[in-house]
Design a protein around this motif. Sequence first.
Motif, PDB file in Angstrom:
ATOM      1  N   ASP A  53       0.812  -1.217   0.000  1.00 22.34           N
ATOM      2  CA  ASP A  53       0.000   0.000   0.000  1.00 22.34           C
ATOM      3  C   ASP A  53       0.846   1.268   0.000  1.00 22.34           C
ATOM      4  O   ASP A  53       0.346   2.346  -0.306  1.00 22.34           O
ATOM      5  N   LYS A  54       2.161   1.145   0.331  1.00 24.54           N
ATOM      6  CA  LYS A  54       3.053   2.307   0.296  1.00 24.54           C
ATOM      7  C   LYS A  54       4.441   1.855  -0.183  1.00 24.54           C
ATOM      8  O   LYS A  54       4.790   0.687  -0.044  1.00 24.54           O
ATOM      9  N   VAL A  59       8.793   2.497  11.462  1.00 25.22           N
ATOM     10  CA  VAL A  59       8.521   1.643  12.616  1.00 25.22           C
ATOM     11  C   VAL A  59       7.293   2.182  13.349  1.00 25.22           C
ATOM     12  O   VAL A  59       7.178   3.382  13.590  1.00 25.22           O
ATOM     13  N   GLY A  60       6.361   1.307  13.679  1.00 22.30           N
ATOM     14  CA  GLY A  60       5.107   1.701  14.296  1.00 22.30           C
ATOM     15  C   GLY A  60       3.939   1.661  13.323  1.00 22.30           C
ATOM     16  O   GLY A  60       2.779   1.631  13.741  1.00 22.30           O
ATOM     17  N   ASP A  61       4.245   1.668  12.013  1.00 18.80           N
ATOM     18  CA  ASP A  61       3.192   1.567  10.993  1.00 18.80           C
ATOM     19  C   ASP A  61       2.659   0.144  10.905  1.00 18.80           C
ATOM     20  O   ASP A  61       3.252  -0.800  11.420  1.00 18.80           O
ATOM     21  N   THR A  62       1.546   0.004  10.195  1.00 23.21           N
ATOM     22  CA  THR A  62       1.040  -1.306   9.785  1.00 23.21           C
ATOM     23  C   THR A  62       1.211  -1.426   8.280  1.00 23.21           C
ATOM     24  O   THR A  62       0.720  -0.583   7.524  1.00 23.21           O
ATOM     25  N   LEU A  63       1.935  -2.422   7.855  1.00 23.09           N
ATOM     26  CA  LEU A  63       2.214  -2.650   6.436  1.00 23.09           C
ATOM     27  C   LEU A  63       1.138  -3.575   5.878  1.00 23.09           C
ATOM     28  O   LEU A  63       0.900  -4.656   6.417  1.00 23.09           O
ATOM     29  N   VAL A 111       2.370  -5.692  11.408  1.00 21.28           N
ATOM     30  CA  VAL A 111       2.540  -4.583  12.337  1.00 21.28           C
ATOM     31  C   VAL A 111       4.036  -4.418  12.606  1.00 21.28           C
ATOM     32  O   VAL A 111       4.702  -5.357  13.055  1.00 21.28           O
ATOM     33  N   LEU A 112       4.567  -3.240  12.317  1.00 22.73           N
ATOM     34  CA  LEU A 112       6.001  -2.978  12.476  1.00 22.73           C
ATOM     35  C   LEU A 112       6.260  -2.547  13.920  1.00 22.73           C
ATOM     36  O   LEU A 112       6.472  -1.366  14.221  1.00 22.73           O
ATOM     37  N   ASP A 113       6.243  -3.524  14.802  1.00 21.45           N
ATOM     38  CA  ASP A 113       6.384  -3.297  16.240  1.00 21.45           C
ATOM     39  C   ASP A 113       7.759  -2.713  16.552  1.00 21.45           C
ATOM     40  O   ASP A 113       8.784  -3.322  16.215  1.00 21.45           O
ATOM     41  N   PRO A 114       7.824  -1.535  17.210  1.00 24.52           N
ATOM     42  CA  PRO A 114       9.125  -0.929  17.518  1.00 24.52           C
ATOM     43  C   PRO A 114       9.984  -1.745  18.470  1.00 24.52           C
ATOM     44  O   PRO A 114      11.189  -1.495  18.575  1.00 24.52           O
ATOM     45  N   GLN A 115       9.393  -2.726  19.174  1.00 19.92           N
ATOM     46  CA  GLN A 115      10.193  -3.571  20.059  1.00 19.92           C
ATOM     47  C   GLN A 115      11.020  -4.592  19.285  1.00 19.92           C
ATOM     48  O   GLN A 115      12.008  -5.117  19.797  1.00 19.92           O
ATOM     49  N   PHE A 116      10.602  -4.871  18.051  1.00 17.85           N
ATOM     50  CA  PHE A 116      11.288  -5.904  17.278  1.00 17.85           C
ATOM     51  C   PHE A 116      11.855  -5.394  15.953  1.00 17.85           C
ATOM     52  O   PHE A 116      12.766  -6.000  15.406  1.00 17.85           O
ATOM     53  N   PHE A 140       9.293 -14.345  -5.956  1.00 21.91           N
ATOM     54  CA  PHE A 140       9.110 -12.901  -5.926  1.00 21.91           C
ATOM     55  C   PHE A 140      10.026 -12.307  -4.854  1.00 21.91           C
ATOM     56  O   PHE A 140      10.076 -12.806  -3.721  1.00 21.91           O
ATOM     57  N   ASN A 141      10.741 -11.223  -5.186  1.00 25.17           N
ATOM     58  CA  ASN A 141      11.605 -10.536  -4.224  1.00 25.17           C
ATOM     59  C   ASN A 141      11.438  -9.040  -4.390  1.00 25.17           C
ATOM     60  O   ASN A 141      11.457  -8.528  -5.515  1.00 25.17           O
ATOM     61  N   LYS A 142      11.288  -8.346  -3.272  1.00 24.66           N
ATOM     62  CA  LYS A 142      11.183  -6.884  -3.308  1.00 24.66           C
ATOM     63  C   LYS A 142      11.780  -6.302  -2.032  1.00 24.66           C
ATOM     64  O   LYS A 142      11.510  -6.794  -0.929  1.00 24.66           O
ATOM     65  N   ILE A 143      12.588  -5.238  -2.186  1.00 23.99           N
ATOM     66  CA  ILE A 143      13.174  -4.548  -1.042  1.00 23.99           C
ATOM     67  C   ILE A 143      12.233  -3.427  -0.618  1.00 23.99           C
ATOM     68  O   ILE A 143      11.838  -2.587  -1.429  1.00 23.99           O
ATOM     69  N   VAL A 144      11.880  -3.401   0.677  1.00 31.38           N
ATOM     70  CA  VAL A 144      11.001  -2.373   1.226  1.00 31.38           C
ATOM     71  C   VAL A 144      11.753  -1.652   2.353  1.00 31.38           C
ATOM     72  O   VAL A 144      12.065  -2.271   3.373  1.00 31.38           O
ATOM     73  N   PRO A 145      12.058  -0.354   2.189  1.00 35.41           N
ATOM     74  CA  PRO A 145      12.762   0.384   3.261  1.00 35.41           C
ATOM     75  C   PRO A 145      11.812   0.735   4.402  1.00 35.41           C
ATOM     76  O   PRO A 145      10.670   1.136   4.180  1.00 35.41           O
ATOM     77  N   ILE A 146      12.305   0.555   5.632  1.00 27.54           N
ATOM     78  CA  ILE A 146      11.539   0.885   6.835  1.00 27.54           C
ATOM     79  C   ILE A 146      12.397   1.795   7.700  1.00 27.54           C
ATOM     80  O   ILE A 146      13.502   1.424   8.102  1.00 27.54           O
TER      81      ILE A 146
END
Length: 235
Positions: A53-54, A59-63, A111-116, A140-146
Amino acid sequence: MKHIKLLTLSIGILGVGSAYAQTAPTLPINTIVERVQKYFQGYPTEKVHLHFDKPYYAVGDTLWFSSYLSRNLPEYEPSKIAYVEVLNSRDSLIQTFRIPLDKGVGNGQMVLDPQFMTQDNYRFRAYTKWMSNFDASYFFNKIVPIGDVINKKLITNIEFQNNLNGNKSQAVIQFRDRAGKPMINSKINWEFVAGWETVDKGKGETDAMGKVTISLSAKERADLEGTIKGKYTRK
């Protein structure tokens, strides 16, 4: 005796193969390619695609992502499950998702949990069980920056200075990273918060000492001094 017969049979086969190789006609390369293509056209293949979706996250977002299955032979029964793996930049597996497919389409979230999760370039790899029978390069391979502004703790030191006319003040803030080194020539977004109220906010760039100077009114200084809390994020 059986072993000797098997060895003799093997030699006989090799001999026949060698004789055939010497007498067999040479095929044109186009004929070989055509025959190989016909072979694989009759063999079912699948390919998983992911849509996010983006283009990047924090960190903290929901992917959120959707998975789509394509295949070369529509008449055969396709896979019902897509597997999505998340790997960090060191190629360590972080998480695996099992996505049910309905008519080749499925949805998932992470969920991009900031603890992990930390700031990194994560690789999303997707495949089906049927695809795992073949070369992994077809996955399928794709790099996603966080990015991460939650766990980026900065060390700050603030000083107030009066202007000559006394009506204005300046807040001089020095930024240091977690190692204590000045963050020089760094673009920042800043926000001053007093209680639940945002007093002021803006953008700036640190100098060669890692400092940025912000102009304040006398009232703003009075509101901030003593009970000040600052929110700073590095761009």
